[in-house]
Write a protein that holds these residues in place. Sequence first.
Motif, PDB file in Angstrom:
ATOM      1  N   UNK A  40       0.824  -1.311  -0.038  1.00  0.00           N
ATOM      2  CA  UNK A  40      -0.078   0.093  -0.159  1.00  0.00           C
ATOM      3  C   UNK A  40       0.870   1.005   0.007  1.00  0.00           C
ATOM      4  N   UNK A  41       0.403   2.319  -0.572  1.00  0.00           N
ATOM      5  CA  UNK A  41       0.912   3.609  -0.349  1.00  0.00           C
ATOM      6  C   UNK A  41       1.002   3.937   0.932  1.00  0.00           C
ATOM      7  N   UNK A  42       2.132   4.459   1.650  1.00  0.00           N
ATOM      8  CA  UNK A  42       2.108   4.887   2.841  1.00  0.00           C
ATOM      9  C   UNK A  42       3.127   6.037   3.059  1.00  0.00           C
ATOM     10  N   UNK A  43       2.810   6.836   4.186  1.00  0.00           N
ATOM     11  CA  UNK A  43       3.333   8.092   4.522  1.00  0.00           C
ATOM     12  C   UNK A  43       5.112   7.577   4.617  1.00  0.00           C
ATOM     13  N   UNK A  44       5.875   8.559   3.709  1.00  0.00           N
ATOM     14  CA  UNK A  44       7.187   7.897   3.883  1.00  0.00           C
ATOM     15  C   UNK A  44       7.982   7.965   5.325  1.00  0.00           C
ATOM     16  N   UNK A  45       8.297   7.036   5.679  1.00  0.00           N
ATOM     17  CA  UNK A  45       8.741   6.684   6.814  1.00  0.00           C
ATOM     18  C   UNK A  45       8.088   6.098   8.043  1.00  0.00           C
ATOM     19  N   UNK A  46       6.945   5.776   7.492  1.00  0.00           N
ATOM     20  CA  UNK A  46       5.658   5.255   8.376  1.00  0.00           C
ATOM     21  C   UNK A  46       5.262   4.330   7.838  1.00  0.00           C
ATOM     22  N   UNK A  47       4.445   3.535   8.610  1.00  0.00           N
ATOM     23  CA  UNK A  47       3.620   2.308   7.955  1.00  0.00           C
ATOM     24  C   UNK A  47       2.132   2.703   7.985  1.00  0.00           C
ATOM     25  N   UNK A  48       1.818   3.723   7.996  1.00  0.00           N
ATOM     26  CA  UNK A  48       0.432   4.432   7.676  1.00  0.00           C
ATOM     27  C   UNK A  48       0.235   4.623   6.565  1.00  0.00           C
ATOM     28  N   UNK A  49      -0.867   3.739   6.095  1.00  0.00           N
ATOM     29  CA  UNK A  49      -1.341   3.873   4.704  1.00  0.00           C
ATOM     30  C   UNK A  49      -2.001   5.260   4.167  1.00  0.00           C
ATOM     31  N   UNK A  50      -1.567   5.664   3.328  1.00  0.00           N
ATOM     32  CA  UNK A  50      -2.227   6.975   2.866  1.00  0.00           C
ATOM     33  C   UNK A  50      -3.928   6.693   2.734  1.00  0.00           C
ATOM     34  N   UNK A  51      -4.205   5.657   2.522  1.00  0.00           N
ATOM     35  CA  UNK A  51      -5.835   5.632   2.620  1.00  0.00           C
ATOM     36  C   UNK A  51      -6.525   5.758   3.834  1.00  0.00           C
ATOM     37  N   UNK A  52      -5.573   5.449   4.992  1.00  0.00           N
ATOM     38  CA  UNK A  52      -6.185   5.949   6.261  1.00  0.00           C
ATOM     39  C   UNK A  52      -6.405   7.185   6.164  1.00  0.00           C
ATOM     40  N   UNK A  53      -5.520   8.145   5.561  1.00  0.00           N
ATOM     41  CA  UNK A  53      -5.975   9.678   5.746  1.00  0.00           C
ATOM     42  C   UNK A  53      -7.314   9.693   5.302  1.00  0.00           C
ATOM     43  N   UNK A  54      -7.759   9.248   4.048  1.00  0.00           N
ATOM     44  CA  UNK A  54      -8.923   9.606   3.332  1.00  0.00           C
ATOM     45  C   UNK A  54     -10.127   8.923   4.100  1.00  0.00           C
ATOM     46  N   UNK A  55      -9.971   7.960   4.704  1.00  0.00           N
ATOM     47  CA  UNK A  55     -10.854   7.213   5.601  1.00  0.00           C
ATOM     48  C   UNK A  55     -11.215   7.873   6.831  1.00  0.00           C
ATOM     49  N   UNK A  56     -10.128   8.372   7.540  1.00  0.00           N
ATOM     50  CA  UNK A  56     -10.548   9.080   8.574  1.00  0.00           C
ATOM     51  C   UNK A  56     -11.129  10.516   8.462  1.00  0.00           C
ATOM     52  N   UNK A  57     -10.828  11.284   7.385  1.00  0.00           N
ATOM     53  CA  UNK A  57     -11.406  12.792   7.030  1.00  0.00           C
ATOM     54  C   UNK A  57     -12.672  12.378   6.735  1.00  0.00           C
ATOM     55  N   UNK A  58     -12.987  11.080   5.945  1.00  0.00           N
ATOM     56  CA  UNK A  58     -14.365  10.871   5.452  1.00  0.00           C
ATOM     57  C   UNK A  58     -15.333  10.810   6.620  1.00  0.00           C
ATOM     58  N   UNK A  59     -14.583  10.112   7.705  1.00  0.00           N
ATOM     59  CA  UNK A  59     -15.275  10.003   8.802  1.00  0.00           C
ATOM     60  C   UNK A  59     -15.492  11.303   9.850  1.00  0.00           C
ATOM     61  N   UNK A  60     -15.002  12.091   9.450  1.00  0.00           N
ATOM     62  CA  UNK A  60     -15.149  13.477  10.203  1.00  0.00           C
ATOM     63  C   UNK A  60     -13.862  13.898  10.969  1.00  0.00           C
ATOM     64  N   UNK A  61     -12.665  13.243  10.819  1.00  0.00           N
ATOM     65  CA  UNK A  61     -11.681  13.748  11.460  1.00  0.00           C
ATOM     66  C   UNK A  61     -10.964  15.090  10.775  1.00  0.00           C
ATOM     67  N   UNK A  62     -10.451  15.682  11.438  1.00  0.00           N
ATOM     68  CA  UNK A  62      -9.666  16.900  11.064  1.00  0.00           C
ATOM     69  C   UNK A  62      -8.065  16.418  10.875  1.00  0.00           C
ATOM     70  N   UNK A  63      -7.298  17.298   9.886  1.00  0.00           N
ATOM     71  CA  UNK A  63      -6.238  16.958   9.560  1.00  0.00           C
ATOM     72  C   UNK A  63      -5.321  17.076  10.936  1.00  0.00           C
ATOM     73  N   UNK A  64      -5.426  17.922  11.924  1.00  0.00           N
ATOM     74  CA  UNK A  64      -4.740  18.046  12.983  1.00  0.00           C
ATOM     75  C   UNK A  64      -5.041  16.675  13.867  1.00  0.00           C
ATOM     76  N   UNK A  65      -6.291  16.067  13.859  1.00  0.00           N
ATOM     77  CA  UNK A  65      -6.516  14.987  14.315  1.00  0.00           C
ATOM     78  C   UNK A  65      -5.699  13.825  13.980  1.00  0.00           C
TER      79      UNK A  65
END
Length: 92
Positions: A40-65
């Motif tokens: 999966x595409x991840x944020x460089x230097x992490x194991x956090x998938x980029x798709x997780x960003x979109x899933x969280x924002x879609x659920x109402x999270x803010x970028x800061x969250x």
Amino acid sequence: MNSDMAIAVATVCTWSWVFFGVCMVGLRWVERAPDRVSGAWVFRGTRVPVSTLFENIESGARVEDFVAWFPGVRHEQVGAVLAHAARSLTAA
């Protein structure tokens, strides 16, 4: 980019994730390796998938969250991915 724009971008990009993922190859903020996180595409230097960003924002999270919830992901990375998504949408 304000949070309302980010939500709109995230919602649209979630539906076109395959195309969006291909466009992200040139970004220095993300990476992809077949042996990490199932390729999966991840944020460089992490194991956090980029798709997780979109899933969280879609659920109402803010970028800061998101940045607070996923240590290692930097605000600049999130901003770059969202800006890239916005550019991809206007080019389509």
